[in-house]
Design an enzyme around this catalytic site. Sequence first.
Site, PDB file in Angstrom:
ATOM      1  N   ASP A  88      71.946  70.251  13.761  1.00 20.91           N
ATOM      2  CA  ASP A  88      72.718  69.617  12.687  1.00 20.91           C
ATOM      3  C   ASP A  88      71.810  69.089  11.572  1.00 20.91           C
ATOM      4  OD1 ASP A  88      71.593  67.445  14.042  1.00 20.91           O
ATOM      5  OD2 ASP A  88      73.491  66.400  14.384  1.00 20.91           O
ATOM      6  N   GLU A  89      70.494  69.030  11.835  1.00 26.02           N
ATOM      7  CA  GLU A  89      69.585  68.471  10.812  1.00 26.02           C
ATOM      8  C   GLU A  89      69.514  69.340   9.563  1.00 26.02           C
ATOM      9  OE1 GLU A  89      65.921  66.742  12.110  1.00 26.02           O
ATOM     10  OE2 GLU A  89      66.715  66.270  14.084  1.00 26.02           O
ATOM     11  N   SER A  96      56.608  79.591  13.777  1.00 27.83           N
ATOM     12  CA  SER A  96      57.538  79.828  14.896  1.00 27.83           C
ATOM     13  C   SER A  96      58.990  79.891  14.427  1.00 27.83           C
ATOM     14  CB  SER A  96      57.389  78.728  15.954  1.00 27.83           C
ATOM     15  OG  SER A  96      56.154  78.874  16.609  1.00 27.83           O
ATOM     16  N   LYS A 101      59.403  51.631  21.686  1.00 23.59           N
ATOM     17  CA  LYS A 101      59.109  51.587  20.242  1.00 23.59           C
ATOM     18  C   LYS A 101      60.313  52.070  19.443  1.00 23.59           C
ATOM     19  CE  LYS A 101      54.674  50.877  21.223  1.00 23.59           C
ATOM     20  NZ  LYS A 101      54.186  49.500  21.245  1.00 23.59           N
ATOM     21  N   LEU A 102      60.782  51.195  18.549  1.00 20.47           N
ATOM     22  CA  LEU A 102      61.931  51.529  17.697  1.00 20.47           C
ATOM     23  C   LEU A 102      61.459  51.678  16.256  1.00 20.47           C
ATOM     24  CD1 LEU A 102      65.088  51.799  17.828  1.00 20.47           C
ATOM     25  CD2 LEU A 102      65.168  49.403  17.104  1.00 20.47           C
ATOM     26  N   THR A 124      59.967  71.809  17.471  1.00 16.43           N
ATOM     27  CA  THR A 124      61.180  70.989  17.371  1.00 16.43           C
ATOM     28  C   THR A 124      60.970  69.518  17.059  1.00 16.43           C
ATOM     29  OG1 THR A 124      61.142  70.500  19.745  1.00 16.43           O
ATOM     30  CG2 THR A 124      62.375  72.473  19.042  1.00 16.43           C
ATOM     31  N   GLY A 159      60.898  59.642   5.277  1.00 17.76           N
ATOM     32  CA  GLY A 159      62.100  60.441   4.983  1.00 17.76           C
ATOM     33  C   GLY A 159      63.159  60.377   6.066  1.00 17.76           C
ATOM     34  N   PHE A 181      62.990  72.255  26.764  1.00 12.05           N
ATOM     35  CA  PHE A 181      64.018  71.332  27.270  1.00 12.05           C
ATOM     36  C   PHE A 181      65.398  71.998  27.402  1.00 12.05           C
ATOM     37  CE2 PHE A 181      67.030  67.998  25.294  1.00 12.05           C
ATOM     38  CZ  PHE A 181      67.570  67.616  26.522  1.00 12.05           C
ATOM     39  N   TYR A 202      60.597  70.199   9.588  1.00 14.54           N
ATOM     40  CA  TYR A 202      61.316  70.776  10.739  1.00 14.54           C
ATOM     41  C   TYR A 202      62.669  71.319  10.310  1.00 14.54           C
ATOM     42  CZ  TYR A 202      64.498  70.909  14.716  1.00 14.54           C
ATOM     43  OH  TYR A 202      65.465  71.300  15.617  1.00 14.54           O
ATOM     44  N   ARG A 254      60.885  59.031  25.679  1.00 15.67           N
ATOM     45  CA  ARG A 254      59.724  58.189  25.342  1.00 15.67           C
ATOM     46  C   ARG A 254      59.968  56.756  25.796  1.00 15.67           C
ATOM     47  NH1 ARG A 254      56.984  56.022  19.707  1.00 15.67           N
ATOM     48  NH2 ARG A 254      55.016  55.450  20.700  1.00 15.67           N
ATOM     49  N   LYS A 273      64.275  75.211  10.114  1.00 18.84           N
ATOM     50  CA  LYS A 273      65.476  75.623  10.876  1.00 18.84           C
ATOM     51  C   LYS A 273      66.538  76.144   9.911  1.00 18.84           C
ATOM     52  CE  LYS A 273      66.272  75.399  14.697  1.00 18.84           C
ATOM     53  NZ  LYS A 273      66.032  76.361  15.821  1.00 18.84           N
ATOM     54  N   ILE A 281      57.070  84.629  20.044  1.00 17.74           N
ATOM     55  CA  ILE A 281      58.169  85.318  19.349  1.00 17.74           C
ATOM     56  C   ILE A 281      57.729  85.924  18.017  1.00 17.74           C
ATOM     57  CG2 ILE A 281      60.148  84.140  20.405  1.00 17.74           C
ATOM     58  CD1 ILE A 281      60.152  82.328  17.825  1.00 17.74           C
TER      59      ILE A 281
END
Length: 331
Positions: free
Chosen positions: A121-122, A96, A202-203, A81, A272, A11, A147, A190, A151, A58
Amino acid sequence: MRLLVTGGAGFIGANFVHSTVRDRPNVAVTVLDALTYAGSRESLAPVADDVRLVEGDITDAALVDTLVAESDAVVHFAAETHVDNALADPEPFLRSNVIGTFTVLEAVRRNDVRLHHVSTDEVYGDLPLDAKDRFTAETRYNPSSPYSSTKAAADLLVRSWVRSYGVRATISNCSNNYGPYQHVEKFIPRQITNVLTGRRPKLYGSGANVRDWIHVDDHNRAVWRVLTDGGLGRTYLIGADGERSNLAVMRAVLRLMDRDPDDFDHVTDRAGHDLRYAIDPSALRDELGWAPEHTEFDLGLAATIAWYRDNESWWGPMKDTAEAAYQEWGR
Ligand code: NAD
Ligand code: TDX
């Protein structure tokens, strides 16, 4: 400049390659991408004659070394991601995001090539919903998910390669991106493609969680600013003052698609689930003179919806597979 872009068929990477080809004719782009489920040749079709696309991983040290040796700089986007995938199966994220970044670092160290590492920022974990504070480059790392912890691990590897080996690297940590070519597993595409295929949006949970939205082109202009003028060894936070609850974004998507803004389902919350992300981008603005151009979220969102309406051939083939995974997870 000879520029190697890892993850350039995903993306953000594909949008980065498009704008680089358009705005910087003196840059010769090579993309290294494994073309996982998240990357596709079609995302680079508009620039297929202008860039070299190498299909490869990679974590392949010999391949990465060869490509890095031919480059003046590397922008490293490639990663697993999606938080929900990480919860279901973390192993590819370790491979990865951690081993992959290690492999890129060893190649830039051996060949003395400039690196910009793209992060999120996560890595800082989350903030309380009712607080005013925002993430800065000094915020303590406190990742919540497989994830974000991979990172965070990658970022720490980059920092230590700078200090121990003098690698010429910068890091950026950006907030949630939106725009064209985003995989339909992610929140905004989505919901748009659910409406377009007659499914209900879907929320997760109540939708009170807050994300800090930025248009992908604003993120990529910031990456170029850091690559050209950022201080070596520095970390820059990228954000566009775009905090919104998931519920507000959901309603905006439905309103812009001429649907009843309450025409969606609440589904089981993510394990979480981080409450709130918020970026203080003042270092980037004050030191590097960057400012976002897409300041009207509704306009950027409407253009994104129009892109998905016009490009069903791009996202159609991946929609059923993505929704099958969600069905299995009860979301
Ligand atoms: P994406 O999932 O759309 O694309 C990732 C790309 O990397 C894909 O083309 C995939 O094929 C490739 N890839 C994955 N593993 C690979 C491997 N082992 N070898 C080679 N290629 C591999 O991701 P995105 O949303 O474009 O994110 C790009 C980068 O930006 C990531 O590092 C991500 O952590 C970071 N980021 C994303 C966001 C966001 O909102 N999407 C926000 C902040 C930071
Ligand atoms: O169907 C959904 N419904 C929903 O309510 C989906 C897919 C998500 N959500 C919620 C979960 C999050 O609070 O929307 C929010 C955004 O979800 P994602 O698009 O999965 O993004 P997020 O988990 O915030 O992570 C994203 O931003 C930071 C990217 O996927 C990461 O790669 C990036 O680092």
